[in-house]
Scaffold this motif. Structure first.
Motif, PDB file in Angstrom:
ATOM      1  N   ALA A 120       9.902  30.998  -3.852  1.00  0.00           N
ATOM      2  CA  ALA A 120      10.239  29.938  -4.807  1.00  0.00           C
ATOM      3  C   ALA A 120       8.989  29.235  -5.319  1.00  0.00           C
ATOM      4  CB  ALA A 120      11.184  28.934  -4.152  1.00  0.00           C
ATOM      5  N   ALA A 121       8.020  29.010  -4.427  1.00  0.00           N
ATOM      6  CA  ALA A 121       6.781  28.344  -4.838  1.00  0.00           C
ATOM      7  C   ALA A 121       6.015  29.208  -5.834  1.00  0.00           C
ATOM      8  CB  ALA A 121       5.919  28.046  -3.616  1.00  0.00           C
ATOM      9  N   TYR A 160      11.864  18.201   1.654  1.00  0.00           N
ATOM     10  CA  TYR A 160      11.247  18.609   2.922  1.00  0.00           C
ATOM     11  C   TYR A 160      11.030  20.117   2.983  1.00  0.00           C
ATOM     12  CZ  TYR A 160      11.383  19.961   7.885  1.00  0.00           C
ATOM     13  OH  TYR A 160      11.139  20.532   9.103  1.00  0.00           O
ATOM     14  N   TYR A 161      12.038  20.892   2.526  1.00  0.00           N
ATOM     15  CA  TYR A 161      11.940  22.348   2.621  1.00  0.00           C
ATOM     16  C   TYR A 161      11.015  22.946   1.557  1.00  0.00           C
ATOM     17  CZ  TYR A 161      15.477  22.645   6.238  1.00  0.00           C
ATOM     18  OH  TYR A 161      16.151  22.533   7.432  1.00  0.00           O
ATOM     19  N   SER A 162      10.603  22.159   0.596  1.00  0.00           N
ATOM     20  CA  SER A 162       9.596  22.640  -0.356  1.00  0.00           C
ATOM     21  C   SER A 162       8.198  22.574   0.240  1.00  0.00           C
ATOM     22  CB  SER A 162       9.636  21.806  -1.644  1.00  0.00           C
ATOM     23  OG  SER A 162      10.849  21.968  -2.327  1.00  0.00           O
ATOM     24  N   VAL A 163       8.068  21.814   1.345  1.00  0.00           N
ATOM     25  CA  VAL A 163       6.743  21.515   1.890  1.00  0.00           C
ATOM     26  C   VAL A 163       6.568  22.033   3.312  1.00  0.00           C
ATOM     27  CG1 VAL A 163       5.179  19.622   2.519  1.00  0.00           C
ATOM     28  CG2 VAL A 163       6.567  19.465   0.437  1.00  0.00           C
ATOM     29  N   HIS A 164       7.623  21.897   4.122  1.00  0.00           N
ATOM     30  CA  HIS A 164       7.499  22.040   5.582  1.00  0.00           C
ATOM     31  C   HIS A 164       6.779  23.319   6.002  1.00  0.00           C
ATOM     32  CE1 HIS A 164       8.434  22.026   9.797  1.00  0.00           C
ATOM     33  NE2 HIS A 164       9.137  23.139   9.694  1.00  0.00           N
ATOM     34  N   SER A 165       7.209  24.460   5.485  1.00  0.00           N
ATOM     35  CA  SER A 165       6.633  25.730   5.945  1.00  0.00           C
ATOM     36  C   SER A 165       5.268  26.018   5.335  1.00  0.00           C
ATOM     37  CB  SER A 165       7.589  26.884   5.619  1.00  0.00           C
ATOM     38  OG  SER A 165       7.762  27.000   4.218  1.00  0.00           O
ATOM     39  N   ARG A 166       4.863  25.235   4.354  1.00  0.00           N
ATOM     40  CA  ARG A 166       3.613  25.519   3.647  1.00  0.00           C
ATOM     41  C   ARG A 166       2.497  24.547   4.012  1.00  0.00           C
ATOM     42  NH1 ARG A 166       4.125  25.090  -2.071  1.00  0.00           N
ATOM     43  NH2 ARG A 166       2.509  26.659  -2.248  1.00  0.00           N
ATOM     44  N   GLY A 167       2.860  23.394   4.532  1.00  0.00           N
ATOM     45  CA  GLY A 167       1.846  22.423   4.914  1.00  0.00           C
ATOM     46  C   GLY A 167       0.969  22.021   3.731  1.00  0.00           C
ATOM     47  N   MET A 177      14.125  23.659  -7.360  1.00  0.00           N
ATOM     48  CA  MET A 177      14.931  24.211  -8.444  1.00  0.00           C
ATOM     49  C   MET A 177      14.820  25.733  -8.498  1.00  0.00           C
ATOM     50  SD  MET A 177      16.601  21.798 -10.038  1.00  0.00           S
ATOM     51  CE  MET A 177      16.981  21.431  -8.320  1.00  0.00           C
ATOM     52  N   ALA A 178      13.617  26.243  -8.275  1.00  0.00           N
ATOM     53  CA  ALA A 178      13.439  27.692  -8.232  1.00  0.00           C
ATOM     54  C   ALA A 178      14.201  28.284  -7.049  1.00  0.00           C
ATOM     55  CB  ALA A 178      11.955  28.042  -8.138  1.00  0.00           C
ATOM     56  N   LYS A 179      14.233  27.540  -5.951  1.00  0.00           N
ATOM     57  CA  LYS A 179      14.971  28.016  -4.775  1.00  0.00           C
ATOM     58  C   LYS A 179      16.470  28.044  -5.054  1.00  0.00           C
ATOM     59  CE  LYS A 179      13.311  26.922  -0.788  1.00  0.00           C
ATOM     60  NZ  LYS A 179      12.955  26.219   0.474  1.00  0.00           N
TER      61      LYS A 179
END
Length: 659
Positions: free
Chosen positions: A181-182, A448-455, A490-492
């Motif tokens: 998504a990113a 949160y899920y747009s950021v959490h796994s990517r730091g 939004m992409a997700k």
């Protein structure tokens, strides 16, 4: 998208409800079959053009036909109209008639030009029509339907969600989905989209409006920029069909809206610093700074920063937490001043660590105005250090569904508590199923899920960081970050809706595929639109039908026009001479007239399409024919039939005098 192989693209007739039942009727074919149909349509249009010329030439011939004698050029034009099977051959013949008669007839150009132009117009019109026949594919666009046997959603029901395997599978799925998504958001949600990546979903990007001056959603004492300087991103109502590609008529659609409001948080009043005095800790002797925005598990602090990180040559670090409204259990329990019961709360702790800035930065998320002089061999430089070791940001995500026909909407709410509102919207079965499909993925759209796994990789500022040296940042960098994270969510959403129809590419061990159970769910599986530029070709059924119907009418009319007109004239006993002239101007009848007048052959069927001679008759040019002006009546070994008391030549002269 997980599975977009040609095998799951539906080929056949379907309706694209973007344009309604009639205009949206579409036929999708494989690339090979689509090429064949395109070639056939072009050929068919050309054939229809020839048929149109046949109709036009017949009409012109019959309009110009007369009982009185006319000039030779007139009859040559009539013969051309009768026998030139294509407008191109007619054009060439008319040009030759004009050229040879230009000095031997009265106004040959004026008499030939209209016929020449009509033939040319026919050529041009149908040549263009042949080219534009391929545009029936453009009318249909590059939208196709997915129909996959693996349609469904991943489910962890029945497995031990607390197991190490389940935890690992969840993290792997989240990381992969967020990364995709990113990447898509970065390529397709900007001002200059990448055409190689952005031609996947029904809509390239989901739109939203931003407002930098809305009421802060938290207690005023926490809002760093004041009570009316929060940043809000609002999609407004998104049509489930147009925005997400869930192909459905107007009556079966729902509207979805996402609203995210973010604000920098004042952290200095909620900080406690202390030294770690436990020798068993890795941070023994270090100064620790605790940020107190609500306990996380057994820890009273929300986030802890080790001051030793300032000298460890580390770059940005970004830590995130989430609290879902209505959740039975939450790892983080926000303080009342921050908590929301009508939205999902995400909090972010940004630490710059050893990052320095080339210019002063007054953006509230990156603020760095403390000078840091650096002396090199030949020059003195001044960089800038962060004003705070940690900067805090918080966002509230809210969702809403609406029934576009009753104009009823759910309250703006968190992802877990929205379902009860959906049942109050008086949705039909198809609408309700669509809303539930979208609702299934709302938790994953939390900031949160747009950021959490990517730091720290989630920071756009990281793209201009070089060896912990950051170029200057604009005052609105924090808004750029929030917009980027919103775009990822939004992409997700686009990705998840399509992924339901395609089915997951892999199914982790702790998950299973939950397939559609109802007719409405299966209908959604069979009606997901994506865009695809290769492998298939789509045609407008209406466009193809118009071409075939008009072309067929022209072709059949060209075949039957003379027969019908002749029959009508025979019944009315009028203008039969025009039909006769059409017959005798035909090339085989002209040949018969020539040979018969020359006395060659025993002819019959003089008013038919094909005149006949006796079985043993032989006709042809005399062997001693004049090479400059050949005539058929000069016999040399040919059988000549004459009228009593006449020669072949005098017989022809007598006919001209009206014998």
């Amino acid at each position: 998208m997980s599975r977009t192989a040609d095998s799951i693209i539906h080929t056949g007739i379907w309706i694209n409800w973007s344009q309604g039942r009639i205009l949206g009727s579409t036929i999708t074919l494989s690339e090979r079959n689509g090429g064949l149909l395109t070639a056939f349509l072009a050929t068919f249009v050309t054939t229809a053009g020839v048929a149109c010329w046949a109709i036009l030439s017949y009409t012109l011939h019959q309009t110009r036909a007369r009982q009185d004698r006319a000039s030779t050029i007139h009859h040559q034009q009539q013969a051309t109209l009768r026998n030139a099977g294509t407008p191109s051959s007619a054009t060439w013949q008319f040009l030759q008639i004009y050229w040879y008669w230009r000095k031997n007839a009265v106004r040959p150009l004026a008499r030939t030009l209209p016929l020449l132009l009509l033939a040319l117009l026919n050529i041009v019109f149908f040549a263009v029509a042949s080219i534009f026949s391929s545009y029936v594919t453009r009318a249909a666009g590059n939208e196709v339907l997915i129909r996959s046997p693996r349609c469904g959603a991943l489910s962890s029901e029945g497995s031990d969600s607390a197991s190490q395997q389940a935890f690992s599978d969840f993290n792997r799925l989240e990381t992969n989905d967020t990364s995709i998504a990113a990447s898509y958001s970065r390529a397709c949600y900007g001002d200059v989209p990448d055409p190689l990546q952005c031609n996947q979903y029904a809509q390239r990007s989901l739109p939203w409006e931003s407002n930098p001056n809305v009421t802060c959603p938290f207690a005023p004492e926490l809002c760093l920029l004041g009570p009316t300087a929060a940043y809000q991103m609002d999609t407004g109502p998104l049509d489930s069909h147009r925005a997400l590609g869930i192909n459905a008529p107007l009556s079966d659609r729902v509207l979805y809206r996402k609203l995210t409001t973010c604000s920098p948080i004042r952290g200095k009043n909620r900080v406690e610093a202390h030294n770690d005095t436990d020798p068993s800790h890795i941070a023994y002797g270090d100064t620790l700074v605790d940020y107190l925005f609500g306990p996380v598990g057994e820890n009273n602090h929300t986030f802890r920063y080790n001051m030793h990180s300032l000298v460890d040559s580390n770059g940005y670090e970004l830590t995130s937490l989430v609290a879902f409204a209505g959740a039975a259990r939450r790892a983080w329990e926000p303080i009342p001043a921050l908590s929301r019961t009508d939205g999902d709360l995400s909090i972010f702790f940004l630490t710059a660590n050893s990052v320095t800035y080339q210019e002063p930065v007054i953006d509230p998320f990156y603020i760095a105005t403390t000078p840091k002089p650096i002396q090199l061999t030949d020059v003195n430089l001044t960089f800038y250090s962060p004003d705070f070791v940690v900067n805090v940001m918080a966002c509230v995500d809210q969702h809403q569904f609406c029934n576009p026909f009753t104009r009823q909407c759910t309250p703006l709410n968190g992802s877990l508590v929205l379902n009860s509102g959906i049942t109050q919207l008086n949705l039909n079965v198809a609408q309700y199923t669509t809303a539930q499909l979208i609702n299934l993925h709302l938790g994953e759209l939390t900031t949160y899920y747009s950021v959490h796994s990517r730091g720290a990789n989630a920071l756009r500022a990281s793209e201009t960081l070089n060896d912990n040296l950051q170029v200057g940042l604009p005052n609105t960098q924090w808004m750029t970050e929030m917009s980027s994270w919103f775009g990822i969510s939004m992409a997700k959403l686009q990705q998840k809706v399509v992924q339901y129809a395609t089915g997951p590419s892999t199914i982790p061990d702790s998950y299973s595929l939950f397939k559609p159970q109802t007719a409405a769910e299966r209908n959604i599986c069979n009606n997901q639109i994506i865009r695809k530029t290769n492998g298939t070709t789509s045609f407008s059924v209406l466009g193809v039908a118009i071409i075939l119907i008009i072309g067929t009418i022209l072709i059949i009319t060209s075949w039957t026009l003379d027969t019908c007109v002749r029959s009508i004239r025979r019944k009315k006993k009028s203008n039969q001479y025009k039909s006769l002239q059409w017959i005798v101007d035909e090339k085989l009848q002209l040949q018969r007239l020539a040979y018969e007048e020359a006395g060659q052959g025993h002819w019959r069927e003089g008013a038919s399409t094909v005149p006949l001679t006796e079985k043993d008759d032989k006709i042809g040019l005399p062997r001693n024919a004049n090479m400059e002006h050949p005539r058929l009546s000069q016999l040399a070994g040919h059988t000549v039939i004459t009228y009593p008391g006449t020669s072949p030549e005098t017989e022809g002269l007598m006919e001209q005098k009206g014998r």
